[in-house]
Design a protein around this motif. Structure first.
Motif, PDB file in Angstrom:
ATOM      1  N   PRO A  51      43.717  43.259   3.045  1.00 57.38           N
ATOM      2  CA  PRO A  51      43.436  43.382   4.475  1.00 57.38           C
ATOM      3  C   PRO A  51      44.058  42.208   5.233  1.00 57.38           C
ATOM      4  O   PRO A  51      44.080  41.078   4.743  1.00 57.38           O
ATOM      5  N   LEU A  52      44.533  42.486   6.425  1.00 57.74           N
ATOM      6  CA  LEU A  52      45.202  41.452   7.212  1.00 57.74           C
ATOM      7  C   LEU A  52      44.263  40.726   8.158  1.00 57.74           C
ATOM      8  O   LEU A  52      44.695  39.825   8.881  1.00 57.74           O
TER       9      LEU A  52
ATOM     10  N   LEU B 165      54.001  39.968  10.909  1.00 58.86           N
ATOM     11  CA  LEU B 165      52.944  39.559   9.995  1.00 58.86           C
ATOM     12  C   LEU B 165      52.827  40.523   8.813  1.00 58.86           C
ATOM     13  O   LEU B 165      52.584  40.092   7.681  1.00 58.86           O
ATOM     14  N   GLN B 166      52.997  41.814   9.060  1.00 57.47           N
ATOM     15  CA  GLN B 166      52.957  42.775   7.965  1.00 57.47           C
ATOM     16  C   GLN B 166      54.089  42.506   6.973  1.00 57.47           C
ATOM     17  O   GLN B 166      53.875  42.527   5.749  1.00 57.47           O
TER      18      GLN B 166
ATOM     19  N   ARG C 266      49.125  48.822  10.136  1.00 58.72           N
ATOM     20  CA  ARG C 266      48.212  48.011  10.930  1.00 58.72           C
ATOM     21  C   ARG C 266      46.965  47.679  10.113  1.00 58.72           C
ATOM     22  O   ARG C 266      46.214  48.546   9.700  1.00 58.72           O
ATOM     23  N   GLY C 267      46.762  46.389   9.847  1.00 59.97           N
ATOM     24  CA  GLY C 267      45.550  45.926   9.191  1.00 59.97           C
ATOM     25  C   GLY C 267      45.550  45.888   7.682  1.00 59.97           C
ATOM     26  O   GLY C 267      44.590  45.408   7.082  1.00 59.97           O
ATOM     27  N   LEU C 268      46.628  46.387   7.022  1.00 62.07           N
ATOM     28  CA  LEU C 268      46.591  46.454   5.560  1.00 62.07           C
ATOM     29  C   LEU C 268      48.003  46.442   4.991  1.00 62.07           C
ATOM     30  O   LEU C 268      48.911  47.077   5.540  1.00 62.07           O
ATOM     31  N   VAL C 269      48.178  45.712   3.885  1.00 65.44           N
ATOM     32  CA  VAL C 269      49.406  45.799   3.098  1.00 65.44           C
ATOM     33  C   VAL C 269      49.010  46.116   1.660  1.00 65.44           C
ATOM     34  O   VAL C 269      47.915  45.785   1.209  1.00 65.44           O
ATOM     35  N   ALA C 270      49.925  46.799   0.943  1.00 67.54           N
ATOM     36  CA  ALA C 270      49.602  47.242  -0.415  1.00 67.54           C
ATOM     37  C   ALA C 270      50.809  47.111  -1.317  1.00 67.54           C
ATOM     38  O   ALA C 270      51.952  47.295  -0.885  1.00 67.54           O
ATOM     39  N   CYS C 271      50.536  46.807  -2.574  1.00 65.52           N
ATOM     40  CA  CYS C 271      51.563  46.725  -3.609  1.00 65.52           C
ATOM     41  C   CYS C 271      51.036  47.444  -4.844  1.00 65.52           C
ATOM     42  O   CYS C 271      49.979  47.088  -5.367  1.00 65.52           O
TER      43      CYS C 271
END
Length: 232
Positions: A2-3, A36-37, A89-94
């Protein structure tokens, strides 16, 4: 990741990990949320991969195929380690796997992108009929569940937007979802496993994977911020 708590200290730590081209792209963003993302997902993949191989986060090198899919540079001589990235928006994932055909996509459940206008381009006739019979949040969730699963499949195939995704039909009435491919897809649907996850209350995550042997096993892990290497 979560960002919400991606603060200045974490941002500075991520900046120090970026390669020259990654820093150039970072600096070129006009949109602060997009910047930022990008920063977060680049830090996330570097620190995550370092948990699987004895390579420090700043020393990972990446290349892309002709469709833009990133992969670990061959010069590092790393085998059996593959990844897919997504951010919104609000989340990055790997997503990390031992096999190459892995894809992940994330979307916010409340994203307003003109769903009714997009549906004919991305849904099969049966999917579209189900979508049009729904309303409210159920309609939103149905759309983005299908959207993220199809985008994850496209990423896993690594051949970009050349795939006609409305010919990838997913049956969400069974769990896990079952796929049916039209002739235009030129692939065997039985090779693929699809999973839809609600890892936060605000986002839907789609995963597509062609596991060479055995069942798909997913182990979700959430980070509060970009993690330092294990030996830090």
């Amino acid at each position: 990741m979560p960002l919400d708590d991606f603060g200045l200290d974490d941002q500075a730590a991520c900046l120090r990990l970026l390669s020259g081209p990654e820093r150039h792209r970072h600096d070129a963003f006009k949109s602060e949320p997009a910047r930022l993302q990008h920063l977060a997902v680049r830090g996330l993949v570097r620190t995550t991969l370092s948990r699987y191989r004895d390579i420090t986060p700043e020393h990972w090198r990446f290349d892309t195929n002709r469709y833009g899919r990133p992969f670990i540079d061959d010069s590092l001589d790393v085998s059996g380690l593959h990844f897919s990235l997504s951010h919104t928006r609000g989340l990055v994932a790997c997503a990390v796997a031992t096999f190459a055909e892995i894809g992940v996509d994330v979307e916010p459940r409340d994203r307003d992108v003109g769903l009714a206008e997009l549906a004919p381009a991305v849904f099969s006739p049966r999917e579209r009929a189900r979508f049009e019979a729904m309303s409210g949040q159920a309609r939103q969730d149905f759309f983005f569940t299908l959207w993220t699963l199809k985008e994850a499949y496209v990423k896993a195939r690594g051949i970009g937007l050349s795939l006609p995704v409305k010919n990838v039909e997913l049956d969400l009435q069974v769990s896990p979802p079952i796929a049916h491919f039209g002739d235009e897809i030129d692939d065997d649907a039985s090779r693929w496993a699809f999973r839809s996850l609600h890892l936060t209350g605000r986002h839907i995550v789609g995963i597509a994977a062609a596991v060479p042997d055995g069942e798909l096993k997913i182990v979700p892990r959430q980070t509060r911020a970009i993690n330092p290497p294990l030996n830090a």
